[in-house]
Design an enzyme around this catalytic site. Structure first.
Site, PDB file in Angstrom:
ATOM      1  N   THR A 208       0.878  -0.783   0.096  1.00 43.97           N
ATOM      2  CA  THR A 208      -0.443   0.198  -0.183  1.00 43.97           C
ATOM      3  C   THR A 208       1.215   1.264  -0.074  1.00 43.97           C
ATOM      4  OG1 THR A 208      -0.252  -0.521   2.605  1.00 43.97           O
ATOM      5  CG2 THR A 208      -1.905  -0.844   1.232  1.00 43.97           C
ATOM      6  N   GLY A 212      -2.027   7.088  -0.217  1.00 45.46           N
ATOM      7  CA  GLY A 212      -2.285   8.271  -0.091  1.00 45.46           C
ATOM      8  C   GLY A 212      -2.426   9.653  -1.348  1.00 45.46           C
TER       9      GLY A 212
END
Ligand code: PXL
Length: 267
Positions: A208, A212
């Protein structure tokens, strides 16, 4: 001739290619937006962590923005890693000077392994100078906690935080649900009037890194093309979902997401 849509990212470099300006430029490209960058810092980094952080001088940051503002212009601007209060003030000043619209502020603070991407004292400058210019800010839950000084344990807390952040002057707030513990990942959008929820199934993966940055970059690209904030967040959510679901499995630590997955799914 077709109008070329342009977006500028003002952020740090991730040598590993998963986050920072690399994630932003890849995302802009995948969404048919011409990407430009002003570097605030260079990080030596891979999927295992951050090995070094080298901030640019304020002059270097300003000059890059001047080069773009005085010639190419931008339909939207994103900020990521800004590192210091001096850089934040300089960036806010240049955004005002050139009258850039559609500003997405991703309040990047720490990297996954704990490396500092924003100095503690820079928080005040972020709130005072940059957040009031933002069309959208995109904190995750830990960042929203730091910005508001309040713990966020549930959706009620999150809504209260969104209202506080709106009070700091941003036009729209997205508090992302990636860091909560629920089966669904719910992003909360607030425009000072109503709350909108964007839900997706949580995907179990260690890869991941840069989510963002990628999510905020997709919002920026869509705003540059003229989408509403609501539409832009919807598309960004689908973009990041595809990018996480189809992760590349490269590197030995937290790997990057797959920036080309969304386009392949939507061909
Ligand atoms: O994802 C936040 C982030 C932003 N910018 C840079 C980064 C990271 C995370 O590691 O390295 C340059």
């Amino acid at each position: 001739m077709r109008k070329v849509v342009k977006a500028l990212t003002i952020a740090g470099s991730d040598s590993g290619g998963g986050a920072g300006i690399q994630a932003d430029l890849k995302t802009f490209q995948e969404l048919d937006v011409f990407g430009m960058s002003a570097l605030t810092a260079v990080t030596a980094q891979n999927t295992l962590g951050v090995q070094g952080v080298y901030p640019m001088t304020v002059e270097a940051v300003e000059q890059q923005i001047d080069s773009i503002g005085s010639d190419l212009g931008a339909d939207a601007v994103k900020t990521g890693m800004l590192f210091s209060s001096e850089i934040i003030q300089a960036v806010a000043g240049k955004i005002s000077e050139y009258g850039f619209k559609n500003l997405v502020v991703d309040p990047v603070m720490i990297a996954k392994g704990g490396a500092t991407l924003l100095q503690n004292e820079a928080l005040i400058a972020l709130k005072r100078y940059l957040i009031p210019l933002a069309t959208v800010i995109t904190p995750n839950i830990p960042e929203a906690e730091v910005l508001t000084g309040r713990q966020i344990l549930n959706m009620e807390d999150r809504k209260r935080a969104a209202k506080m952040l709106f009070g700091f002057g941003a036009a729209h707030i997205v508090i992302k649900g990636g860091h909560d513990e629920n089966r669904e990942a719910i992003d909360l959008l607030y425009d000072g009037n109503e709350f909108v929820y964007f839900s997706s199934e949580r995907i179990e993966t260690k890869n991941t890194h840069g989510t963002g940055c990628t999510f905020a970059a997709a919002i920026t690209a869509e705003l540059a093309k003229g989408s509403t904030v609501n539409e832009a967040v919807q598309t960004a959510k689908r973009f990041i979902e595809a990018a996480i679901f189809n992760d590349l499995g490269i590197g030995n630590g937290h790997g990057p997401t797959n920036h080309w997955a969304y386009r392949r799914e939507n061909k």
